[in-house]
Design a protein around this motif. Structure first.
Motif, mmCIF file in Angstrom:
data_model
loop_
_atom_site.group_PDB
_atom_site.id
_atom_site.type_symbol
_atom_site.label_atom_id
_atom_site.label_comp_id
_atom_site.label_asym_id
_atom_site.label_seq_id
_atom_site.Cartn_x
_atom_site.Cartn_y
_atom_site.Cartn_z
ATOM 1 N N THR A 31 0.852 -1.183 0.000
ATOM 2 C CA THR A 31 0.000 0.000 0.000
ATOM 3 C C THR A 31 0.895 1.243 0.000
ATOM 4 N N PHE A 32 0.278 2.387 -0.251
ATOM 5 C CA PHE A 32 1.052 3.637 -0.248
ATOM 6 C C PHE A 32 1.616 3.915 1.146
ATOM 7 N N GLU A 33 0.812 3.640 2.152
ATOM 8 C CA GLU A 33 1.267 3.869 3.531
ATOM 9 C C GLU A 33 2.445 2.949 3.853
ATOM 10 N N GLU A 34 2.376 1.698 3.372
ATOM 11 C CA GLU A 34 3.496 0.762 3.595
ATOM 12 C C GLU A 34 4.755 1.256 2.886
ATOM 13 N N ALA A 35 4.574 1.798 1.682
ATOM 14 C CA ALA A 35 5.732 2.298 0.931
ATOM 15 C C ALA A 35 6.398 3.435 1.697
ATOM 16 N N LEU A 36 5.591 4.345 2.253
ATOM 17 C CA LEU A 36 6.154 5.436 3.061
ATOM 18 C C LEU A 36 6.888 4.866 4.275
ATOM 19 N N GLY A 37 6.226 3.921 4.960
ATOM 20 C CA GLY A 37 6.803 3.312 6.157
ATOM 21 C C GLY A 37 8.109 2.594 5.843
ATOM 22 N N ASP A 38 8.139 1.821 4.737
ATOM 23 C CA ASP A 38 9.347 1.085 4.350
ATOM 24 C C ASP A 38 10.517 2.032 4.095
ATOM 25 N N ALA A 39 10.189 3.261 3.686
ATOM 26 C CA ALA A 39 11.242 4.247 3.404
ATOM 27 C C ALA A 39 11.582 5.067 4.658
ATOM 28 N N GLY A 40 10.968 4.692 5.776
ATOM 29 C CA GLY A 40 11.238 5.409 7.021
ATOM 30 C C GLY A 40 10.546 6.755 7.097
ATOM 31 N N LEU A 41 9.501 6.929 6.299
ATOM 32 C CA LEU A 41 8.785 8.203 6.290
ATOM 33 C C LEU A 41 7.475 8.069 7.050
ATOM 34 N N ALA A 42 7.142 9.116 7.777
ATOM 35 C CA ALA A 42 5.857 9.121 8.485
ATOM 36 C C ALA A 42 4.751 9.414 7.469
ATOM 37 N N GLY A 43 3.494 9.281 7.905
ATOM 38 C CA GLY A 43 2.376 9.615 7.025
ATOM 39 C C GLY A 43 2.456 11.066 6.591
ATOM 40 N N LEU A 44 1.854 11.371 5.454
ATOM 41 C CA LEU A 44 1.934 12.729 4.913
ATOM 42 C C LEU A 44 1.139 13.720 5.755
ATOM 43 N N THR A 45 1.731 14.872 5.997
ATOM 44 C CA THR A 45 0.995 15.978 6.622
ATOM 45 C C THR A 45 1.317 17.240 5.841
ATOM 46 N N ARG A 46 0.473 18.231 6.008
ATOM 47 C CA ARG A 46 0.678 19.504 5.323
ATOM 48 C C ARG A 46 1.393 20.447 6.288
ATOM 49 N N ALA A 47 2.459 21.046 5.834
ATOM 50 C CA ALA A 47 3.209 21.948 6.713
ATOM 51 C C ALA A 47 2.448 23.269 6.873
ATOM 52 N N SER A 48 2.145 23.902 5.750
ATOM 53 C CA SER A 48 1.340 25.123 5.778
ATOM 54 C C SER A 48 0.781 25.290 4.374
ATOM 55 N N VAL A 49 -0.206 26.157 4.234
ATOM 56 C CA VAL A 49 -0.819 26.318 2.912
ATOM 57 C C VAL A 49 -0.187 27.500 2.196
ATOM 58 N N ARG A 50 0.447 27.215 1.088
ATOM 59 C CA ARG A 50 1.028 28.285 0.268
ATOM 60 C C ARG A 50 0.256 28.473 -1.035
ATOM 61 N N THR A 95 -2.937 34.615 4.526
ATOM 62 C CA THR A 95 -1.730 35.142 3.884
ATOM 63 C C THR A 95 -1.283 34.208 2.767
ATOM 64 N N ILE A 96 -2.185 33.336 2.310
ATOM 65 C CA ILE A 96 -1.836 32.388 1.242
ATOM 66 C C ILE A 96 -1.419 33.197 0.011
ATOM 67 N N PRO A 97 -0.182 32.990 -0.455
ATOM 68 C CA PRO A 97 0.303 33.881 -1.512
ATOM 69 C C PRO A 97 -0.223 33.585 -2.923
ATOM 70 N N MET A 277 2.645 18.104 -3.814
ATOM 71 C CA MET A 277 1.844 19.338 -3.730
ATOM 72 C C MET A 277 0.899 19.338 -2.533
ATOM 73 N N CYS A 278 0.546 18.135 -2.036
ATOM 74 C CA CYS A 278 -0.362 18.103 -0.880
ATOM 75 C C CYS A 278 0.317 18.637 0.379
ATOM 76 N N ARG A 279 1.649 18.846 0.323
ATOM 77 C CA ARG A 279 2.372 19.376 1.482
ATOM 78 C C ARG A 279 2.135 20.866 1.683
ATOM 79 N N ASP A 280 1.758 21.581 0.598
ATOM 80 C CA ASP A 280 1.565 23.037 0.769
ATOM 81 C C ASP A 280 0.352 23.586 0.008
ATOM 82 N N THR A 281 -0.508 22.676 -0.466
ATOM 83 C CA THR A 281 -1.671 23.111 -1.243
ATOM 84 C C THR A 281 -2.945 22.601 -0.596
ATOM 85 N N ILE A 282 -3.992 23.399 -0.643
ATOM 86 C CA ILE A 282 -5.308 22.902 -0.271
ATOM 87 C C ILE A 282 -6.204 23.102 -1.492
#
Lengths: 350, 110
Positions: A31-50, A95-97, A277-282
């Protein structure tokens, strides 16, 4: 010539539910979540909306084979006035640019110009995801001048610098019409050095394979579009075709679905994750609901319910939307090879 | 099994390494180095591979390097021209042996 939409042909894959079920039924290695986990990455979250990306609806003067929106002339879903106002209010309080406008053909929306003018008056950068041919329709002939006057960045779709491949994906005669549109944009200064009028092109593979190196293709495209048609542009973005809607239907009908999905899974590249793009886009749907990206929007996978759920909620929490990103098998489309986003590859080459 | 060639067998290529893992590892290192960008671009190398695939008539290689050429940004027109180059060399290679035939004719003929 417009092709029929899945809705219009009553395709079994016309609904987001059916598409999600088909994707979930595929025998993938992980699964996509397993692929992230296998690479040592946590689940995706958004840092801020740009980037506030809004989808004005499914109406389009074209109906391309690969469209993940199932857009077309026969679609009626468009953003109501009240939602347009809510988008503008949310943008003003935040302040979304950047405001990124997509569709369908977003320019068909009666409030398109009002939206652009008011966002620019707020000092925001505005991007229009343009299919080019819209500017050749008589009622929209002054659109390029409007865009130039408002310094709108144009991100235009053109899968190939060769007519046959472009028309195969986007419909008969689309290439010729697109070239005419590009010439007009160039004449206004778009895509020319020093004018501050960015004209970026988007290419996606015409078939069931991954895009080539963005840097290598950009060199070819600049040379060939200049040599063949005298056309200039700023940057080329490569985008991987997403197994959603009409492209999913095409994969299914041509017997390519399973191997294409396996290819995406096999090509998972952890280095693409940071630039997703999901890291900084809504993404705002035509009905005002919020999504982590335009692809989730088409699969009807709304944002995590613990956070704001509609554009009206954004008035309260303008840029902080740190809840987990909703993922699924289609996410492998953005993490394969050099990665894929609305701004092209997520790994930049030298 | 109704044919010697099965498309799924391409994915089983690594099984060839089971009984000679060191040779397989060396092959992979060499193979990957060959196809990396160098004096030739990755696309040029993919087109050469596509042409050679036709010359040696390897269905696995044709599948792999058709996809590979497209994913390196080659167009169907460039790919078709590459196959013509391979075919012309194959045809020419047969034809140039006619010189040997002519030598023989001249030697044993009157």
């Amino acid at each position: 010539m417009a092709l029929p939409t899945l809705i219009n042909t009553r395709s079994p894959l016309a609904t987001p539910t059916a598409q999600r079920a088909r994707l979930e039924s595929l025998p993938l290695a992980r699964t996509f979540e397993e692929a992230l986990g296998d690479a040592g990455l946590a689940g995706l979250t958004r840092a801020s909306v740009r980037v506030l990306q809004i989808n004005l609806g499914k109406r389009c003067n074209q109906a391309c084979h690969h469209c993940h929106v199932d857009a077309g002339p026969d679609r009626t879903e468009v953003m109501p006035d009240a939602i347009v106002e809510a988008v503008l209010a949310a943008l003003e309080r935040s302040t979304i640019p950047t405001l990124d406008i997509t569709g369908g053909a977003p320019e068909l929306h009666p409030r398109f110009r009002d939206l652009v003018s008011r966002a620019k008056a707020m000092g925001r950068h505005v991007m229009d995801r343009c299919n080019l041919t819209i500017t050749t329709l008589p009622s929209y002939a002054d659109l390029p001048e409007f865009m130039a006057a408002h310094r709108v960045e144009i991100v235009a779709s053109l899968p190939s610098y060769a007519a046959a491949q472009t028309d195969r994906q986007r419909g008969e005669g689309v290439f010729e019409s697109s070239i005419e549109a590009l010439r007009r944009l160039n004449a206004l200064g778009y895509g020319r050095e020093g004018t501050g009028l960015p004209l970026n092109l988007v290419t996606n593979p015409v078939g069931a394979f991954l895009p080539a190196s963005q840097a290598a293709l950009e060199r070819d495209w600049k040379r060939e579009l200049k040599r063949r048609h005298g056309i200039e542009f700023n940057r080329l973005f490569t985008i991987t075709n997403m197994p959603i809607s009409r492209y999913l239907d095409w994969l299914e009908h041509t017997g390519n679905l399973e191997t294409y999905m396996q290819k995406l899974v096999q090509a998972f590249n952890p280095a693409t994750v940071e630039g997703l793009m999901c890291r900084d886009t809504i993404s705002v749907g035509w009905d005002g609901r919020l999504f982590d990206c335009d692809f989730n929007q088409m699969l009807d996978l709304p944002v995590d319910p613990r956070g704001p759920r509609s554009v009206a909620d954004l008035l309260m929490t303008p840029t902080r939307l740190v809840h987990p990103v909703v993922t699924g098998p289609h996410c492998f489309g953005c993490t394969a090879g050099a990665g894929s986003s609305c701004g092209g590859a997520t790994i930049r080459e030298a | 099994m109704d044919t010697y060639y099965h498309p799924p067998d391409l994915a089983r290529f690594p099984e060839v390494g089971k009984d000679a893992p060191e040779l397989w590892a060396k092959f992979l290192v060499w193979y990957n180095a060959v196809f990396a960008e160098g004096a030739l671009t990755e696309r040029e190398k993919a087109l050469i591979a596509l042409a050679v695939s036709h010359a040696v008539q390897c269905p696995y290689c044709i599948d792999a390097y058709t996809t590979g050429s497209l994913e390196k940004g080659a167009t169907p027109e460039q790919m078709t021209e590459a196959v013509h180059v391979a075919s012309a060399i194959r045809g020419g290679a047969s034809l140039v042996h006619a010189v040997q035939m002519r030598n023989r004719i001249e030697k044993i003929g009157m």
